[in-house]
Design an enzyme around this catalytic site. Structure first.
Site, PDB file in Angstrom:
ATOM      1  N   LYS A  79      83.137  83.894  68.136  1.00 46.14           N
ATOM      2  CA  LYS A  79      81.719  83.796  68.517  1.00 46.14           C
ATOM      3  C   LYS A  79      81.592  83.968  70.030  1.00 46.14           C
ATOM      4  O   LYS A  79      82.428  83.467  70.793  1.00 46.14           O
ATOM      5  CB  LYS A  79      81.172  82.432  68.068  1.00 46.14           C
ATOM      6  CG  LYS A  79      79.675  82.243  68.277  1.00 46.14           C
ATOM      7  CD  LYS A  79      79.203  80.878  67.746  1.00 46.14           C
ATOM      8  CE  LYS A  79      77.710  80.667  67.952  1.00 46.14           C
ATOM      9  NZ  LYS A  79      77.257  79.339  67.480  1.00 46.14           N
ATOM     10  N   SER A 154      73.238  79.476  64.249  1.00 44.34           N
ATOM     11  CA  SER A 154      73.360  80.489  65.285  1.00 44.34           C
ATOM     12  C   SER A 154      74.603  81.366  65.155  1.00 44.34           C
ATOM     13  O   SER A 154      74.659  82.434  65.735  1.00 44.34           O
ATOM     14  CB  SER A 154      73.368  79.824  66.659  1.00 44.34           C
ATOM     15  OG  SER A 154      74.528  79.006  66.806  1.00 44.34           O
ATOM     16  N   SER A 178      74.985  75.198  62.820  1.00 46.91           N
ATOM     17  CA  SER A 178      75.265  76.609  63.095  1.00 46.91           C
ATOM     18  C   SER A 178      76.541  77.178  62.486  1.00 46.91           C
ATOM     19  O   SER A 178      76.746  78.386  62.559  1.00 46.91           O
ATOM     20  CB  SER A 178      75.291  76.862  64.593  1.00 46.91           C
ATOM     21  OG  SER A 178      73.984  76.907  65.070  1.00 46.91           O
TER      22      SER A 178
HETATM   23  N1  GLN Z   1      69.673  75.880  64.278  1.00 45.00           N
HETATM   24  C1  GLN Z   1      69.880  74.727  65.100  1.00 45.00           C
HETATM   25  C2  GLN Z   1      69.220  74.958  66.429  1.00 45.00           C
HETATM   26  O1  GLN Z   1      68.530  75.903  66.531  1.00 45.00           O
HETATM   27  C3  GLN Z   1      71.338  74.442  65.245  1.00 45.00           C
HETATM   28  C4  GLN Z   1      72.011  75.310  66.215  1.00 45.00           C
HETATM   29  C5  GLN Z   1      73.473  75.053  66.341  1.00 45.00           C
HETATM   30  O2  GLN Z   1      74.063  74.341  65.536  1.00 45.00           O
HETATM   31  N2  GLN Z   1      74.046  75.610  67.399  1.00 45.00           N
HETATM   32  O3  GLN Z   1      69.365  74.234  67.349  1.00 45.00           O
END
Ligand code: GLN
Length: 493
Positions: A79, A154, A178
């Site tokens: 990532k 994400s 995420s």
């Molecule tokens: N979707 C969540 C957010 O927008 C979690 C993001 C994540 O785990 N990095 O913050």
């Protein structure tokens, strides 16, 4: 057959017996990536030659009879939020344009020590803020099961790359879901370790009290192998815990007889997709038929999770992202009158709308007049959420829930409405707030269109062996993980 169809445990067996070479595997990884990337866009960039050279080097070491690690010759996609020495690391953001990592994150050093080869930069929501990968400054990644849909986020690139068979495994990060949410939407296994299990040194911080790094894999055995490789205390991350790292694959006995699995009544909500609910309930029945005892539990503060998460995560993000000022990393606005003007112009041009929104929200909840009402209160409720889980774990060994309330949605469907987007994380954020561990694995499909559904298994702090054991027993008793998206549809011709 393309070798990337195989799991890590299958590949490493064949590599050890010299039935295949790391170079052959690397060639297949590059070929598959070239074939599907024009449509999929899981990677922001990748270097085929670099992978081939590293693989050939691994083959030579094997020929010389050197002792090699358990992941020797396995390419692992990374990532864009993790530093890999000599590679770009932009976190899906324009503000980090031009930044090249001067060092390896600890997880990367550990992967290399296990013999794995870090490959490419995987697309993500900017600074890991989002649930669809639509917040990337470099274009959306598509879901391999339906190219009109999002892969989740994400870590959408990390999930899509494994689902599309580009690489056998990838790393992602999970602050509020995420890893688990995109794993669920792409039909792969995604594991968020306990807070402190894996060092975050070299992970660009989003919310430091919530972030963890974890693997995406094709099956649970591979997740256990990857977790074993990246876990452990690191003097460079004071939040990493000196718990011994077990051989997680030893926990995969297939036997869940007599284990108590908690079903939280708050996790089957009105408004959740009927097909998702049916698939998860069927999975629970399957686990019961394997001999697990299903007990109803309650996590009474669950409803507050999203609100608490979006206060704490944005507060921490506003502080963490202060370092991107045009001086230390990446891009710098030109034609500024003075330093203050330069900071403003750099950040104004460099951050996208969601990141800007979060910085403003986070700064607001920390500001002196509102700190007690928002941030302090959120911290107190966070303690209650953690307590709910600890109380539940006195009644059960692991908790099973849906990973997400619905299957993958269409690109653009929620991007204009941040609040409905935030709802995608309703079943995952509490796990980060409590600091416990969780894994998502495939447990079925919706019918029209056919999209993967994920089952989430949660465990106590450092209970990774337990959740992997449950996930593995379920996986071995079902065939969902064997179904793959159509590579013909994915391939650019
Ligand atoms: N979707 C969540 C957010 O927008 C979690 C993001 C994540 O785990 N990095 O913050």
């Amino acid at each position: 057959m393309n070798l990337t169809e195989l799991t890590i445990h299958e590949l490493s067996g064949r590599l050890a017996k010299k039935e295949i070479s790391a170079a052959e595997l690397a060639r297949d990884v590059v070929a598959r990536t070239e074939a599907v990337e024009p449509r999929l866009h899981a990677f922001l960039e990748w270097k085929g030659e670099e992978l081939l050279a590293a693989a050939r080097d691994m083959d030579e070491r094997r020929t010389r009879g050197e002792a090699l690690g358990p992941l020797a010759g396995i390419p692992v996609g990374i990532k864009d939020v993790l530093n890999v020495k000599g590679h770009t690391c932009r976190c899906g953001s324009k503000i980090l344009e031009g930044y090249v990592a001067p060092y390896d994150a600890t997880v990367i050093a550990k992967l290399r020590a296990a013999g794995a080869i870090p490959f490419g930069r995987l697309n993500m929501d900017e600074f890991a803020m989002g649930s669809s990968t639509e917040n990337s400054a470099f274009g959306v990644t598509r879901n391999p099961w339906d190219l009109e849909r999002i892969p989740g986020g994400s870590s959408g690139g990390s999930a899509a790359a494994v689902a599309a068979g580009e690489v056998p495994a990838t790393l992602g990060s999970d602050t509020g879901g995420s890893i688990r949410q995109p794993a669920s939407l792409c039909g792969v296994v995604g594991l968020k370790p306990t807070y402190g299990r894996v060092s975050r040194f070299g992970l660009v911080a989003f919310a430091s009290s919530l972030d963890q790094i974890g693997p995406f894999t094709k099956d649970v055995t591979d997740a256990a192998m990857m977790l074993g490789a990246i876990s452990g205390r690191d003097p460079n991350d004071s939040t990493s815990v000196p718990e011994p790292v077990p051989d997680y694959t030893k926990a995969l006995t297939g036997d869940v007889k007599g284990m108590k699995l908690g079903l939280p009544k708050e996790y089957f909500i009105p408004g959740m997709d009927k097909e998702v609910e049916a698939a998860v309930r069927a999975a629970v029945d399957k686990l019961a038929s394997l001999g697990a005892e299903i007990v109803e539990i309650s996590l009474p503060h669950s409803d507050y999770g999203l609100a608490v998460y979006y206060i704490i995560a944005t507060a921490e993000a506003s502080a963490n992202l202060a370092r991107f000022d045009g001086v230390r990393y990446g891009s710098r606005a030109k034609d500024a009158k003075d330093p203050i003007d330069m900071y403003g112009r750099t950040r104004g041009a460099g951050f996208g709308p969601e990141v800007t929104r979060r910085i403003i929200l986070g700064t607001y909840v920390l500001s002196s007049g509102y700190y007690d009402a928002y941030y302090l209160r959120a911290q107190k409720v966070r303690t209650l959420i953690r307590r709910d889980f600890m109380e539940a774990f006195t009644k059960c060994d692991a908790i099973v829930t849906p990973t997400t309330p619905s299957a993958a949605f269409r690109i653009g469907e929620k991007s204009e409405d941040p609040l409905t987007m935030y709802l995608s994380d309703i079943f995952t954020v509490n796990v980060n707030l409590a600091g416990i561990c969780g894994v998502s694995l495939p447990c079925g499909f919706t019918k029209q269109p056919r999209l993967p559904v994920g089952l989430q298994v949660l465990g106590k702090p450092f209970g990774e062996e337990t959740i992997l054991k449950v996930a593995h027993a379920y996986e071995q008793a079902t065939e969902w993980h064997e179904e793959k998206p159509s590579i013909e549809i994915l391939s650019h011709s």
